[in-house]
Design an enzyme around this catalytic site. Sequence first.
Site, PDB file in Angstrom:
ATOM      1  N   LYS A   1      70.449 -56.799  62.403  1.00 23.06           N
ATOM      2  CA  LYS A   1      69.471 -57.722  61.812  1.00 23.06           C
ATOM      3  C   LYS A   1      68.095 -57.072  61.801  1.00 23.06           C
ATOM      4  CE  LYS A   1      66.756 -60.972  63.405  1.00 23.06           C
ATOM      5  NZ  LYS A   1      65.573 -60.940  62.534  1.00 23.06           N
TER       6      LYS A   1
ATOM      7  N   GLU B   1      64.608 -51.960  74.307  1.00 22.55           N
ATOM      8  CA  GLU B   1      63.472 -51.048  74.156  1.00 22.55           C
ATOM      9  C   GLU B   1      62.304 -51.938  73.778  1.00 22.55           C
ATOM     10  OE1 GLU B   1      60.757 -49.235  73.065  1.00 22.55           O
ATOM     11  OE2 GLU B   1      61.736 -48.426  71.295  1.00 22.55           O
TER      12      GLU B   1
ATOM     13  N   CYS C   1      55.363 -49.002  69.808  1.00 20.64           N
ATOM     14  CA  CYS C   1      55.529 -49.474  71.181  1.00 20.64           C
ATOM     15  C   CYS C   1      55.081 -48.424  72.193  1.00 20.64           C
ATOM     16  CB  CYS C   1      56.979 -49.884  71.434  1.00 20.64           C
ATOM     17  SG  CYS C   1      58.154 -48.673  70.871  1.00 20.64           S
TER      18      CYS C   1
ATOM     19  N   GLU D   1      49.741 -55.680  75.557  1.00 17.20           N
ATOM     20  CA  GLU D   1      50.035 -54.854  74.390  1.00 17.20           C
ATOM     21  C   GLU D   1      49.410 -55.515  73.156  1.00 17.20           C
ATOM     22  OE1 GLU D   1      54.126 -54.654  72.999  1.00 17.20           O
ATOM     23  OE2 GLU D   1      53.842 -52.526  72.593  1.00 17.20           O
TER      24      GLU D   1
END
Lengths: 312, 477
Positions: B183, B257, B291, B388
């Site tokens: 997906k 991850e 990331c 983040e």
Amino acid sequence: MSTETVPPGRGAAGLRAFLHGLPGVDRVGADERAARLATRSIKTTAKAQAIDLAIAMVDLTTLEGADTPGKVRALCAKAARPDPEDRSVPPVAAVCVYSDLVGVAVEALDGTGIGVASVATAFPSGRAPLDAKLADVRAAVAAGAAEIDMVIDRGAFLSGDYATVDAEIRAVREACGDAHLKVILETGELATYDNARRASWLAMDAGADFIKTSTGKVSPAATLPVTLVMLEAVRDYRAATGRTVGVKPAGGIRTTKDALKYLVLVNETAGPDWLTPDLFRLGASSLLNDLLMQRRKLTTGVYSGPDHFTLD
Amino acid sequence: MDLFAYAPAPESRDVVDIRPSYGLFVDGAFTDGGGEPFKTVEPATGEALAEVASADAADVDRAVAAARRAYETVWGPMSGRDRAKYLFRIARILQERSRELAVLESIDNGKPIRESRDVDLPLVAAHFFYHAGWADKLGHAGLGADPRPLGVAAQVIPWNFPLLMLAWKIAPALACGNTVVLKPAETTPLTALAFADVCRQADLPPGVVNIITGAGETGRLLVAHDGVDKVAFTGSTEVGREIARTVAGTRKRLTLELGGKAANIVFDDAPLDQAVEGVVNGIFFNQGHVCCAGSRLLVQETVAGEFLDRLKARMATLRVGDPLDKNTDVGAINSAAQLARIADLADAGEREGAERWSPPCDLPGRGYWFAPTLFTGVAQSHRIASEEIFGPVLSALTFRTPQEAVEKANNTPYGLSAGVWSEKGSRTLWVAERLRAGVVWANTFNKFDPAAPFGGYKESGHGREGGRHGLEAYLEH
């Protein structure tokens, strides 16, 4: 920008400490940065502008043992009017010849405003007594050279004897009088980017008006990454001292595409202030015709072959 | 400045053909979805690009069943050598169609064509080539003489590197003999759907790769589905936690991850110009939608002033704008929601007392844009130093000693990557040994290779992707 300053009244040890205290250059990173800038796309109006700028920055050069007064006169004619069919093409910045041919070039360029540059100081090896080098310089200046391209003593530099190189540049600077001094580092022989940066600072501090990559007689001659390192050096030197020094890559620049890559490098490293023949030159012999060919392609929309441009 | 202004150099959009609507790719064919279709938007303009089907529970069932069938009848029993042929074929088709896919990626994602063309697509093909090489050599991967595939892999990927993350997920899964239901993110489904076409072009047996589109709910259904043997997720830590809870106690294997807040540590003996470049690349690459982005700059106090001056001068040369222009360095923010999040965190940085700086730059009037931003005077306690941001926002802190640098670098819930800049090899190694991060780059940043395992510590997730280690996530041994 930079806090680096050249220590006043430093001795040989001080000079060495200063040069080795400069920030290092990471070869992989410098190569990558230059490669990335080389992917900039210069098209249409930007390209037309850049080609004319590149033409005006060319030091049209002949440095052969077989050079004759006739060849130099022909080169001067080309320098003054690169494309006889198109008067909108700007003249080149200077004509660069050996010192014994300066007189011929000066006479041929009389009234054009184009300067004569001369490679003096026992070009290209630089292996001669200082007296001989200074005599070479004085002769060229006396014959009317407006710019002197000197080579540094790479042997002294590589052995760590920076003081000798420094003294020699200062002596030549003095012998130049009003002529501009371009100091050829011969970066191909200096081998590392750290050395290229140190040699740049050494030359600038000793009075160079320009720092130049190569004689064109050693491979590799000018490369994008080494020019990047030198552009960073002039940028940092101006930030530290307020004095602006020019840069001249020379040798191996043959195509318009190459020339444009150098202009992008100047634009994005030292900055647009350096995008003038007063502060950036391209040392080349065969580049000019390719610039002319690309220029005509832009104006007419069609390519003409190399035979449509003069050979000298 | 105008002396040598670059003329616009846009890449042609003609190489891509975006259809008005897309279905789900299940069992080798495009089908309708049971859910409410949604629109994917071009971030650079804010305009809708296409309508995309949304998979409901019945669609997820169908996709998982197709993957199971393909696993049991074709792909599982197939020899590694034959699987390799398909993977090599896919890799070559990806190379042949790389221009089209790069343009499509830039349109749908907003990233500069320079990056999709020069970084994403070459790596996408490389991942398929690399794993094709492993397909018939799994017995030599150090996981026993005869490692076996797990079965059906459910894979959910993010919007920051749509096609690259697809390659990271699909290539090892197929090489190891698994079949997949993938997906893509709802804001960037188009290259995954183009990849479905690549699979058909490669004559990949139906059901080996299934692509289902949809939002979070579709992902939830897929991850929770009884028929999947393995779940692989790349995305936010928040969603990762939810997935871990869903999968806990089941037979499913899981790799995550997740987010990161990487430190880029610059010592005073660093090659400064290259370090500036690395810091710029570390945070402004892909608009900071990375990331492993180096979003925290830790610079030694002795050179902090000089380094930040150089960094600002360099940031002033970044060209922000049309992602399809070949001279663009920083493209559009992926979505309105992401732009709002970045703006919110940047405002928080200002409120908490950090100093905000951006170079003068004209942002386009429509679409989603955020100027490259640098915060100085940042403290560890500021939100911009710990959360983040996933945008082009860099927080600069200083340190005095190597020990302090390590402590500050590790003082984060994340541990995905880090960068060390120094000319002194012994110091670089000393620091790298002590950093709790999956990847430590020395005098470089954001370097990827299919042979190098990638993954995190702590809240950056677990498991590795790429390299020999990455195979382990798709094999029973």
